[in-house]
Write a protein that holds these residues in place. Structure first.
Motif, PDB file in Angstrom:
ATOM      1  N   SER A  22      -2.732 -14.113  -5.731  1.00 27.50           N
ATOM      2  CA  SER A  22      -3.401 -13.642  -6.948  1.00 27.50           C
ATOM      3  C   SER A  22      -4.396 -12.523  -6.676  1.00 27.50           C
ATOM      4  O   SER A  22      -4.858 -11.869  -7.605  1.00 27.50           O
ATOM      5  CB  SER A  22      -4.121 -14.812  -7.641  1.00 27.50           C
ATOM      6  OG  SER A  22      -5.159 -15.316  -6.806  1.00 27.50           O
ATOM      7  N   THR A  23      -4.764 -12.301  -5.417  1.00 25.49           N
ATOM      8  CA  THR A  23      -5.729 -11.246  -5.079  1.00 25.49           C
ATOM      9  C   THR A  23      -5.176 -10.394  -3.937  1.00 25.49           C
ATOM     10  O   THR A  23      -5.711 -10.414  -2.823  1.00 25.49           O
ATOM     11  CB  THR A  23      -7.089 -11.839  -4.685  1.00 25.49           C
ATOM     12  OG1 THR A  23      -6.892 -12.774  -3.607  1.00 25.49           O
ATOM     13  CG2 THR A  23      -7.743 -12.543  -5.854  1.00 25.49           C
ATOM     14  N   PRO A  24      -4.106  -9.657  -4.166  1.00 23.49           N
ATOM     15  CA  PRO A  24      -3.461  -8.913  -3.067  1.00 23.49           C
ATOM     16  C   PRO A  24      -4.296  -7.780  -2.492  1.00 23.49           C
ATOM     17  O   PRO A  24      -3.995  -7.300  -1.401  1.00 23.49           O
ATOM     18  CB  PRO A  24      -2.176  -8.380  -3.714  1.00 23.49           C
ATOM     19  CG  PRO A  24      -2.488  -8.321  -5.177  1.00 23.49           C
ATOM     20  CD  PRO A  24      -3.395  -9.478  -5.443  1.00 23.49           C
ATOM     21  N   THR A  25      -5.329  -7.321  -3.204  1.00 23.17           N
ATOM     22  CA  THR A  25      -6.134  -6.215  -2.675  1.00 23.17           C
ATOM     23  C   THR A  25      -7.255  -6.692  -1.762  1.00 23.17           C
ATOM     24  O   THR A  25      -7.928  -5.874  -1.147  1.00 23.17           O
ATOM     25  CB  THR A  25      -6.754  -5.391  -3.820  1.00 23.17           C
ATOM     26  OG1 THR A  25      -7.684  -6.211  -4.543  1.00 23.17           O
ATOM     27  CG2 THR A  25      -5.693  -4.865  -4.769  1.00 23.17           C
ATOM     28  N   GLY A  35       3.691   0.412  11.575  1.00 25.29           N
ATOM     29  CA  GLY A  35       3.994  -0.406  10.410  1.00 25.29           C
ATOM     30  C   GLY A  35       2.930  -1.456  10.197  1.00 25.29           C
ATOM     31  O   GLY A  35       2.018  -1.618  11.006  1.00 25.29           O
ATOM     32  N   THR A  36       3.058  -2.175   9.097  1.00 25.06           N
ATOM     33  CA  THR A  36       2.121  -3.250   8.755  1.00 25.06           C
ATOM     34  C   THR A  36       2.702  -4.563   9.261  1.00 25.06           C
ATOM     35  O   THR A  36       3.788  -4.973   8.835  1.00 25.06           O
ATOM     36  CB  THR A  36       1.915  -3.315   7.236  1.00 25.06           C
ATOM     37  OG1 THR A  36       1.511  -2.025   6.768  1.00 25.06           O
ATOM     38  CG2 THR A  36       0.839  -4.332   6.886  1.00 25.06           C
ATOM     39  N   HIS A  37       1.990  -5.211  10.157  1.00 25.72           N
ATOM     40  CA  HIS A  37       2.549  -6.379  10.852  1.00 25.72           C
ATOM     41  C   HIS A  37       3.026  -7.459   9.883  1.00 25.72           C
ATOM     42  O   HIS A  37       4.093  -8.055  10.097  1.00 25.72           O
ATOM     43  CB  HIS A  37       1.510  -6.972  11.807  1.00 25.72           C
ATOM     44  CG  HIS A  37       1.953  -8.260  12.427  1.00 25.72           C
ATOM     45  ND1 HIS A  37       2.870  -8.309  13.459  1.00 25.72           N
ATOM     46  CD2 HIS A  37       1.646  -9.566  12.136  1.00 25.72           C
ATOM     47  CE1 HIS A  37       3.098  -9.572  13.791  1.00 25.72           C
ATOM     48  NE2 HIS A  37       2.363 -10.351  13.004  1.00 25.72           N
ATOM     49  N   ARG A  38       2.280  -7.720   8.828  1.00 23.34           N
ATOM     50  CA  ARG A  38       2.630  -8.816   7.922  1.00 23.34           C
ATOM     51  C   ARG A  38       4.034  -8.670   7.356  1.00 23.34           C
ATOM     52  O   ARG A  38       4.693  -9.675   7.049  1.00 23.34           O
ATOM     53  CB  ARG A  38       1.604  -8.891   6.794  1.00 23.34           C
ATOM     54  CG  ARG A  38       1.922  -9.975   5.757  1.00 23.34           C
ATOM     55  CD  ARG A  38       0.771 -10.186   4.790  1.00 23.34           C
ATOM     56  NE  ARG A  38       1.107 -11.193   3.803  1.00 23.34           N
ATOM     57  CZ  ARG A  38       1.087 -12.496   4.022  1.00 23.34           C
ATOM     58  NH1 ARG A  38       0.752 -12.948   5.205  1.00 23.34           N
ATOM     59  NH2 ARG A  38       1.398 -13.351   3.058  1.00 23.34           N
ATOM     60  N   LEU A  52       8.650   4.717  -3.979  1.00 25.59           N
ATOM     61  CA  LEU A  52       8.476   4.574  -2.540  1.00 25.59           C
ATOM     62  C   LEU A  52       7.707   5.786  -2.034  1.00 25.59           C
ATOM     63  O   LEU A  52       8.051   6.923  -2.357  1.00 25.59           O
ATOM     64  CB  LEU A  52       9.835   4.500  -1.832  1.00 25.59           C
ATOM     65  CG  LEU A  52      10.726   3.295  -2.129  1.00 25.59           C
ATOM     66  CD1 LEU A  52      11.998   3.366  -1.290  1.00 25.59           C
ATOM     67  CD2 LEU A  52       9.997   1.991  -1.850  1.00 25.59           C
ATOM     68  N   ALA A  53       6.664   5.541  -1.251  1.00 20.59           N
ATOM     69  CA  ALA A  53       5.831   6.630  -0.741  1.00 20.59           C
ATOM     70  C   ALA A  53       5.642   6.471   0.763  1.00 20.59           C
ATOM     71  O   ALA A  53       5.979   5.437   1.345  1.00 20.59           O
ATOM     72  CB  ALA A  53       4.473   6.631  -1.450  1.00 20.59           C
ATOM     73  N   GLY A 109       0.797  -1.222   0.000  1.00 23.07           N
ATOM     74  CA  GLY A 109       0.000   0.000   0.000  1.00 23.07           C
ATOM     75  C   GLY A 109       0.823   1.261   0.000  1.00 23.07           C
ATOM     76  O   GLY A 109       0.311   2.342  -0.304  1.00 23.07           O
ATOM     77  N   ASN A 110       2.128   1.165   0.314  1.00 22.74           N
ATOM     78  CA  ASN A 110       3.013   2.322   0.356  1.00 22.74           C
ATOM     79  C   ASN A 110       3.995   2.337  -0.807  1.00 22.74           C
ATOM     80  O   ASN A 110       5.016   3.025  -0.752  1.00 22.74           O
ATOM     81  CB  ASN A 110       3.775   2.370   1.690  1.00 22.74           C
ATOM     82  CG  ASN A 110       2.880   2.745   2.843  1.00 22.74           C
ATOM     83  OD1 ASN A 110       1.845   3.379   2.656  1.00 22.74           O
ATOM     84  ND2 ASN A 110       3.260   2.356   4.049  1.00 22.74           N
TER      85      ASN A 110
END
Length: 597
Positions: free
Chosen positions: A232-235, A186-189, A164-165, A151-152
């Motif tokens: 295949s479906t990251p969103t 941060g994003t835990h994953r 990079l954002a 997402g970033n």
């Protein structure tokens, strides 16, 4: 609207101005900021505006984070990093909202790009090589990103260039410490396994601080690459998936090799990912620049396997490459073999059941084909491990399902099945399977079989379901598990003032399906929780079960949760209840669980 309100960011509309920048549209917003597409002097930019939420314990913390992000961006100049063009305060210079103006990227997030464009392995490797180059530059200048995730990362639509954002969690030498806990935001994953282990050991020590290193950023980028070639479906959000994704940052063991999750992944890339995601940093490439070189080498490898798309266009969400948890070493064909075996057993059970329904001596009556009618399309939403199973369809009715489109995020609520009469016990003298019934039921499709009276497969008893580890960590990062216990309103459509004062509450009428509750505990008062209610019948009595799997705080922050409704695994309902209209207290207990009762 008052004059004060129309200056608040929440009320800004296209056409409004912020220090000469005309707002064109809202690109997105979160707990502490909003991002707008703006225009000035014929050029378009992205304007990030900090929000001082009333629910925030320290509104100035937002400004400090934005100033820290500014401190990163004004020192970084790289073709794959967003540039900062201006900053200031609005509408008042001394105490207004802080804003930054950066490059506007007309394109997608990395997750959106992967799902909509279906790039080849060469394209993915080339994109990540550029990101690794930008990350090496960041580290070489003495900075850290600390929140790399799909997402970033932005991808420009015109030429596929990545950026990079969001350096909101960035850090550098002598920067002010604005971290509130052991780990930075941060994003835990995508956290390094060492960070996860540190959190586990120090989550009860608010003064503990994790020593974030460049290797942590490199692991986050490698985790993004792993997801890019296996999901295949990251969103699709975690709560809408049929099963949780494989952990990437377990301190004990790594994820399964990428080639075992997606057989299209070339062996060389799968082997590289094994090293990039190694538990020990010494086993990984030493720097982001070394990572870049290895990615570039793979991108120039000859062979058709590198030029094919990672996932074919139109890949459904149920593809073996969806990132779902699968035992190490298990191949997709084994998964389908197990499924086929289960289907075969179900068919045998159906045929035996049908045979027992055939009365003795009754001639076989042919059934005329019904008039063809359009069948309503049924959409089945993906479910997290915390969701209740959908109600079973009524006897004699079966609708064919279809895959959920990758872009679909919501599905209409499913109405509960009407109560069915209890069937009479079959006559034991009835014969086993008749050839006519076998031929009739075995040669038709699901929908036709339902019309012919062939019953559906028997529903297996529910198995014990575990709250996903990522969800438990999210709850622990927000509040300790023991504090995720308290009273609240079961359904905000049926409020009760007693909820605020610890009363028992009045009785409400509850039905199966989606529900939104409100937790009234002292640490999270006013937090909305989203879940499902379900009627359970046992020993001739009706009970209510409630599972809430998402929480939304007053400041807008959302996290996954595992909250069970009530003090009992099966909540007794009041006298006078009937299926589809259960009488239960409007105010009840919400309790965090690691295993659903």
């Amino acid at each position: 609207m008052s004059a004060a309100e129309d200056r608040r960011p929440e009320y800004l509309r296209p056409g409004a101005y912020i220090d000469g920048y005309r707002i064109l549209s809202l690109l997105g917003h979160g707990s502490y900021g909003a991002v707008y597409r703006v225009e000035r002097d014929g050029e378009q930019y992205a304007l990030k505006l900090g929000l001082h939420r009333e629910a925030s314990a320290d509104p100035e913390q937002t400004d400090r984070r934005m100033m820290k992000e500014l401190g990163c961006l004004i020192h970084l100049s790289h073709p794959n990093i967003l540039r900062v063009h201006a900053w200031g305060r609005w509408p008042y210079l001394r105490d207004g909202y802080c804003y930054l103006v950066v490059d506007y990227v007309d394109g997608w997030t990395l997750a959106e790009w992967l799902e909509t464009q279906r790039p080849s392995f060469v394209q993915v490797l080339g994109l990540f090589a550029k990101l690794a180059s930008a990350l090496a530059y960041v580290h070489g200048r003495g900075f850290l990103h600390r929140d790399l995730s799909p997402g970033n990362i932005l991808v420009r639509g015109a030429d596929g260039e990545p950026f990079l954002a969001d350096f909101n969690a960035g850090d550098y030498v002598l920067a002010e410490d604005v971290t509130d806990g052991p780990l930075p935001p941060g994003t835990h994953r995508y956290r390094d396994p060492r960070a996860v282990e540190f959190w586990s050991d120090n989550r009860m020590r608010p003064d503990a601080r994790y020593d974030f290193q460049p290797a942590d950023d490199q692991f986050s980028l490698a985790a993004c690459l792993y997801d890019a070639v296996t999901d295949s479906t990251p969103t699709v959000p975690a709560r809408q998936r049929d099963s949780p994704r494989q952990d990437l940052n377990s301190p004990m063991w790594g994820p399964p090799p990428a080639r075992e999750v997606n057989e299209r992944v070339p062996e060389a890339l799968s082997a590289l990912l094994d090293r990039l995601l190694a538990r020990e940093p010494r086993l990984r490439p030493a720097t982001a620049d070394a990572m870049r070189r290895e990615l570039e080498d793979l991108a120039t490898q000859p062979g058709a396997v590198w030029a094919v798309p990672v996932f074919p266009p139109g890949t459904p969400s149920t593809s073996p490459g969806d990132g779902a948890v699968r035992p190490r070493g298990a191949r997709p064909w084994k998964h389908w073999r197990v499924t086929a075996g289960a289907v075969l057993l179900a068919i045998v059970g159906v045929l035996v059941f049908v045979a027992r329904r055939e009365p003795v001596g009754q001639p076989d009556r042919s059934v005329a084909a019904p008039e063809a009618r359009p069948v309503p399309e049924a959409t089945v939403p993906g479910q997290d491990a915390g969701h209740l199973p959908s109600p079973a369809p009524p006897s004699g009715v079966a609708l064919p399902s279809r895959p959920v489109a990758p872009t679909q995020k919501e599905a209409p609520a499913v109405k509960p099945a009407p109560a069915q009469p209890v069937p009479q016990k079959p006559d034991r003298s009835r014969p086993a399977l008749s050839a006519e019934v076998l031929a009739r039921c075995a040669t038709v499709g699901v929908f036709t079989a339902a019309l012919l009276g062939c019953p559906g497969a028997q529903v297996m008893p529910e198995r014990e379901e575990v709250c996903p580890k990522s969800t438990r960590l999210a709850m622990e990062e927000t509040l300790t598990a023991s504090r995720w216990q308290g009273r609240g309103t079961v359904d905000i459509q049926q409020p009760d003032e007693d909820a605020k004062w610890g009363g028992t509450g009045r009785l409400g009428v509850f039905r199966d399906g989606e529900v939104v509750g409100r937790v009234e505990g002292p640490d999270y008062i006013g937090t909305l929780v989203y879940g499902r209610l379900k009627t359970v019948e046992k020993d001739g009595r009706l009970f209510l079960v409630g599972r809430y799997t998402r929480a939304k705080f007053p400041d807008g922050t959302e996290i996954p949760v595992c909250l069970h409704l009530g003090n009992y695994p099966l909540n007794p309902v009041a006298e006078g209840s009937k299926r589809g209209a259960l009488l239960y207290n409007r105010v009840s207990v919400f309790e965090a669980v690691s295993i659903w009762p």
